[in-house]
Write a protein that holds these residues in place. Structure first.
Motif, PDB file in Angstrom:
ATOM      1  N   UNK A  59     113.365  25.376  -0.275  1.00 60.16           N
ATOM      2  CA  UNK A  59     114.644  24.871   0.226  1.00 60.16           C
ATOM      3  C   UNK A  59     115.279  26.023   0.979  1.00 60.16           C
ATOM      4  N   UNK A  60     115.714  25.726   2.204  1.00 62.73           N
ATOM      5  CA  UNK A  60     116.254  26.756   3.091  1.00 62.73           C
ATOM      6  C   UNK A  60     117.669  26.382   3.521  1.00 62.73           C
ATOM      7  N   UNK A  61     118.441  27.408   3.898  1.00 66.53           N
ATOM      8  CA  UNK A  61     119.824  27.205   4.327  1.00 66.53           C
ATOM      9  C   UNK A  61     120.089  27.974   5.616  1.00 66.53           C
ATOM     10  N   UNK A  62     120.970  27.409   6.446  1.00 64.75           N
ATOM     11  CA  UNK A  62     121.427  28.065   7.679  1.00 64.75           C
ATOM     12  C   UNK A  62     122.893  27.700   7.879  1.00 64.75           C
ATOM     13  N   UNK A  70     117.121  30.721   5.871  1.00 64.27           N
ATOM     14  CA  UNK A  70     116.571  31.597   4.840  1.00 64.27           C
ATOM     15  C   UNK A  70     116.314  30.781   3.580  1.00 64.27           C
ATOM     16  N   UNK A  71     115.286  31.165   2.854  1.00 67.61           N
ATOM     17  CA  UNK A  71     114.894  30.451   1.638  1.00 67.61           C
ATOM     18  C   UNK A  71     115.868  30.771   0.517  1.00 67.61           C
ATOM     19  N   UNK A  87     120.944  22.526  -5.664  1.00 69.90           N
ATOM     20  CA  UNK A  87     121.238  23.762  -4.943  1.00 69.90           C
ATOM     21  C   UNK A  87     122.730  23.877  -4.721  1.00 69.90           C
ATOM     22  N   UNK A  88     123.187  25.116  -4.571  1.00 66.91           N
ATOM     23  CA  UNK A  88     124.558  25.370  -4.138  1.00 66.91           C
ATOM     24  C   UNK A  88     124.461  25.993  -2.763  1.00 66.91           C
ATOM     25  N   UNK A  89     125.089  25.385  -1.796  1.00 63.67           N
ATOM     26  CA  UNK A  89     124.989  25.873  -0.420  1.00 63.67           C
ATOM     27  C   UNK A  89     125.728  27.188  -0.247  1.00 63.67           C
ATOM     28  N   UNK A  90     126.803  27.409  -0.988  1.00 65.25           N
ATOM     29  CA  UNK A  90     127.507  28.677  -0.892  1.00 65.25           C
ATOM     30  C   UNK A  90     128.525  28.746   0.222  1.00 65.25           C
ATOM     31  N   UNK A  91     128.444  27.871   1.194  1.00 67.93           N
ATOM     32  CA  UNK A  91     129.376  27.857   2.313  1.00 67.93           C
ATOM     33  C   UNK A  91     129.627  26.427   2.734  1.00 67.93           C
ATOM     34  N   UNK A  97     117.562  22.368   4.337  1.00 65.63           N
ATOM     35  CA  UNK A  97     116.337  21.657   4.666  1.00 65.63           C
ATOM     36  C   UNK A  97     115.271  21.984   3.633  1.00 65.63           C
ATOM     37  N   UNK A  98     114.324  21.064   3.495  1.00 67.80           N
ATOM     38  CA  UNK A  98     113.171  21.252   2.613  1.00 67.80           C
ATOM     39  C   UNK A  98     111.954  21.378   3.501  1.00 67.80           C
TER      40      UNK A  98
END
Length: 102
Positions: A59-62, A70-71, A87-91, A97-98
């Motif tokens: 699972x990646x975030x941008x 980034x993973x 997951x927690x996106x943090x922002x 995305x997976x």
């Protein structure tokens, strides 16, 4: 049926070779490797996607659609027919995305 390396036999927008790798059916336009559900939970967001035997997922975030990803969770083992992870996106506004792990 012969599948062509660059073809999209079922016309779903995913090339046959990608469907083969993801474990989806390249002959069925409704068989896709996509995040099927996103559900809020106390711990963040629960993502669900179709999975296939012997696969690993990241699972990646941008922050921006054109930015780098980034993973945030890596090496999730497949739990066919569906995987789920919290997951927690943090922002606010982060994109998740997976992807199949290499």
């Amino acid at each position: 049926v012969v599948l062509l390396a660059g073809g999209d036999t079922d016309g779903d927008g995913q090339p046959d070779w990608m469907e083969e790798r993801a474990g989806t059916d390249p002959l069925d336009a409704h068989s896709l490797f996509v995040v099927a559900a996103v559900t809020p939970s106390a711990g963040g967001l629960v993502l669900q996607w179709p999975s296939a035997d012997a696969r690993l997922y990241n699972i990646e975030v941008a922050v921006q659609p054109t930015g780098s990803y980034s993973t945030i969770v890596g090496g999730l083992r497949a739990t066919p027919p569906v995987n789920a992870a919290t997951v927690t996106a943090g922002q606010a506004g982060a994109l998740l995305r997976v992807r199949l792990a290499p």
